[in-house]
Design a protein around this motif. Sequence first.
Motif, mmCIF file in Angstrom:
data_model
loop_
_atom_site.group_PDB
_atom_site.id
_atom_site.type_symbol
_atom_site.label_atom_id
_atom_site.label_comp_id
_atom_site.label_asym_id
_atom_site.label_seq_id
_atom_site.Cartn_x
_atom_site.Cartn_y
_atom_site.Cartn_z
ATOM 1 N N PHE A 150 0.813 -1.212 0.000
ATOM 2 C CA PHE A 150 0.000 0.000 0.000
ATOM 3 C C PHE A 150 0.850 1.268 0.000
ATOM 4 O O PHE A 150 0.309 2.374 -0.036
ATOM 5 N N GLU A 181 -4.947 1.550 4.863
ATOM 6 C CA GLU A 181 -5.785 0.497 4.303
ATOM 7 C C GLU A 181 -5.977 -0.642 5.302
ATOM 8 O O GLU A 181 -5.088 -0.976 6.071
ATOM 9 N N GLY A 363 -10.404 4.902 5.485
ATOM 10 C CA GLY A 363 -9.805 3.580 5.643
ATOM 11 C C GLY A 363 -9.295 3.354 7.037
ATOM 12 O O GLY A 363 -9.264 2.234 7.527
#
Length: 374
Positions: A150, A181, A363
């Motif tokens: 990520f 995330e 997120g």
Amino acid sequence: MSNPYAIVAITKHGVEMARELCEKLPGADLYYMSKFARGDEEEKGIRLFEGSVKLILPDLFARYTGIIQFISLGAVVRMIAPILKDKKTDPGVVVVDDRGQFAISVLSGHLGGANELTRVVAELIGAAPVITTASDVQKTIPVDMFGRQFGWVIESFEHATPVSASVVNEEPVVLVQEAGEREWWTYEKPLPEHIRVVGSAAEAVELADWWKAALIVTDRELSEVESAVLLRNTVVYRPKSLVLGIGCNRGTSFEEIEAVVLDTLSELRLSVKSVRNVATIDLKKDEAGLLVLCEKYGWELVTYAPEELNRVELLNPSETVFKYTGAYGVSEPAALLSAGAEEWILEKKKSGNVTISMARVPGGAGVHAEVAQT
């Protein structure tokens, strides 16, 4: 060097397999001894060498991120030993035996990508992958690679080794996730019971007597109290969770823009390492100061047309800004649009020739802060 991988062979059978692998593996350069030349090497871009492969390894280490060697494991270990530096800079090294039965991850399994490269090579040539990294074998969290897919970055590697030991030895571990995330657990089995996930540093502080190591995913700077309790055996990860909306007068210097950005992040106690990108109006896509800022920090510059910015409902629309740009605001709507967020961390701050807003990419749990208008 444009390709990331080097394939090296020194035997007849090794050359045969190496040529086959090079055809199947994108981004690979092939090297083998000139005595095995077939006459098509120049046409195919194959590099031939004379003498010991040991002589070319230092150059390969400097030029490639992954090296696949069709050479015996013992020989490879002896040859690379004198040129090793550290796991943050050494390339991933994979060894394949002369019959192509095994692809072995030898060096920089995580940070250098050797484990993943081993799996790829094994599949392409029909070999069995051999990976001995404890976190991979146990299918648990790889501390030095956690969130890398990520774009997360590790604040410091100081405690990476002891924290990794706690994870693989199944000691109590707390994982704090305040941002970033959530889809980081990819194994089919449940998260190990010795790893407990919480949504804030405050929860981890309350559990301080239970855990032996901590993984903290946050875009903010920890308070003194939190640091005193949490940083004893901890790795902090910085997810790319912050978007900076920036407006500025034409010709504003890079130095002024950078100072406003860094001062604002400091005021909000947010990490510059967690900035994902800068967003602004398309009239500023060629603004020199913004371009230099983004180049220095590796940030993407995302721009929007005035009509796109005007779709965002603003708390304080500006007729003056509309007069000159066609948009009722620049930094505020640009930050929300780029982050995909519904609210700001910082709605707007005006400082000299620069206006800055900030939003968090959805997120994470999120910790909001405020800065007074200046």
